[in-house]
Motif scaffolding. Structure first.
Motif, PDB file in Angstrom:
ATOM      1  N   ARG A  29      -6.439   6.736   8.103  1.00  0.00           N
ATOM      2  CA  ARG A  29      -6.963   5.525   7.460  1.00  0.00           C
ATOM      3  C   ARG A  29      -6.362   5.342   6.084  1.00  0.00           C
ATOM      4  N   VAL A  32      -2.919   3.904   6.350  1.00  0.00           N
ATOM      5  CA  VAL A  32      -2.962   2.469   6.654  1.00  0.00           C
ATOM      6  C   VAL A  32      -3.318   1.676   5.398  1.00  0.00           C
ATOM      7  N   LEU A  33      -4.321   2.130   4.657  1.00  0.00           N
ATOM      8  CA  LEU A  33      -4.718   1.442   3.424  1.00  0.00           C
ATOM      9  C   LEU A  33      -3.586   1.434   2.406  1.00  0.00           C
ATOM     10  N   SER A  34      -2.881   2.536   2.309  1.00  0.00           N
ATOM     11  CA  SER A  34      -1.745   2.610   1.392  1.00  0.00           C
ATOM     12  C   SER A  34      -0.683   1.590   1.762  1.00  0.00           C
ATOM     13  N   TRP A  35      -0.413   1.464   3.044  1.00  0.00           N
ATOM     14  CA  TRP A  35       0.571   0.481   3.522  1.00  0.00           C
ATOM     15  C   TRP A  35       0.108  -0.938   3.199  1.00  0.00           C
ATOM     16  N   GLU A  36      -1.183  -1.226   3.421  1.00  0.00           N
ATOM     17  CA  GLU A  36      -1.715  -2.558   3.147  1.00  0.00           C
ATOM     18  C   GLU A  36      -1.627  -2.896   1.661  1.00  0.00           C
ATOM     19  N   VAL A  37      -1.932  -1.930   0.808  1.00  0.00           N
ATOM     20  CA  VAL A  37      -1.844  -2.155  -0.637  1.00  0.00           C
ATOM     21  C   VAL A  37      -0.400  -2.449  -1.028  1.00  0.00           C
ATOM     22  N   THR A  38       0.528  -1.709  -0.472  1.00  0.00           N
ATOM     23  CA  THR A  38       1.946  -1.935  -0.763  1.00  0.00           C
ATOM     24  C   THR A  38       2.365  -3.335  -0.337  1.00  0.00           C
ATOM     25  N   GLN A  39       1.914  -3.773   0.837  1.00  0.00           N
ATOM     26  CA  GLN A  39       2.238  -5.123   1.323  1.00  0.00           C
ATOM     27  C   GLN A  39       1.696  -6.173   0.368  1.00  0.00           C
ATOM     28  N   LYS A  40       0.453  -6.012  -0.083  1.00  0.00           N
ATOM     29  CA  LYS A  40      -0.161  -6.975  -1.008  1.00  0.00           C
ATOM     30  C   LYS A  40       0.608  -7.009  -2.322  1.00  0.00           C
ATOM     31  N   GLU A  43       3.664  -9.055  -1.865  1.00  0.00           N
ATOM     32  CA  GLU A  43       3.418 -10.479  -1.695  1.00  0.00           C
ATOM     33  C   GLU A  43       3.124 -11.165  -3.022  1.00  0.00           C
TER      34      GLU A  43
END
Length: 91
Positions: A29, A32-40, A43
């Motif tokens: 988890r 996944v959260l680390s990846w989502e933060v990087t994506q944000k 952006e």
């Protein structure tokens, strides 16, 4: 007594297995959260760059409008403000 020791040992073994499984799930988890933060984070700069470009254009329009006679200035300024409000409504 030996049976109780064996029972306690089995319970702790089960707990260790459970904790190892939980650790793996939590680490997954976290990844996944680390990846989502990087994506944000990736952006946001692009979005900010677009907003800066838009504000720069509006600033140029206002500066050009300020050079015009009073009546033309007021009309152009009203149009520019309308554009700014429309841009905010799209957000």
């Amino acid at each position: 007594m030996a049976a109780e020791k064996e029972k306690v040992g089995a319970e702790f073994q089960a707990l260790r297995a459970f904790l190892v499984e939980q650790e793996g799930q939590l680490l997954g988890r976290l990844e996944v959260l680390s990846w989502e933060v990087t994506q944000k984070q990736n952006e946001n700069p692009a979005q900010l760059e677009g907003e800066i470009t838009q504000l720069s254009k509006l600033s140029s329009q206002i500066q050009e409008t300020a050079q015009k006679p009073d009546l033309d200035f007021l009309q152009e300024f009203k149009n520019t403000l309308s554009k700014m409000q429309l841009g905010r409504e799209k957000e």
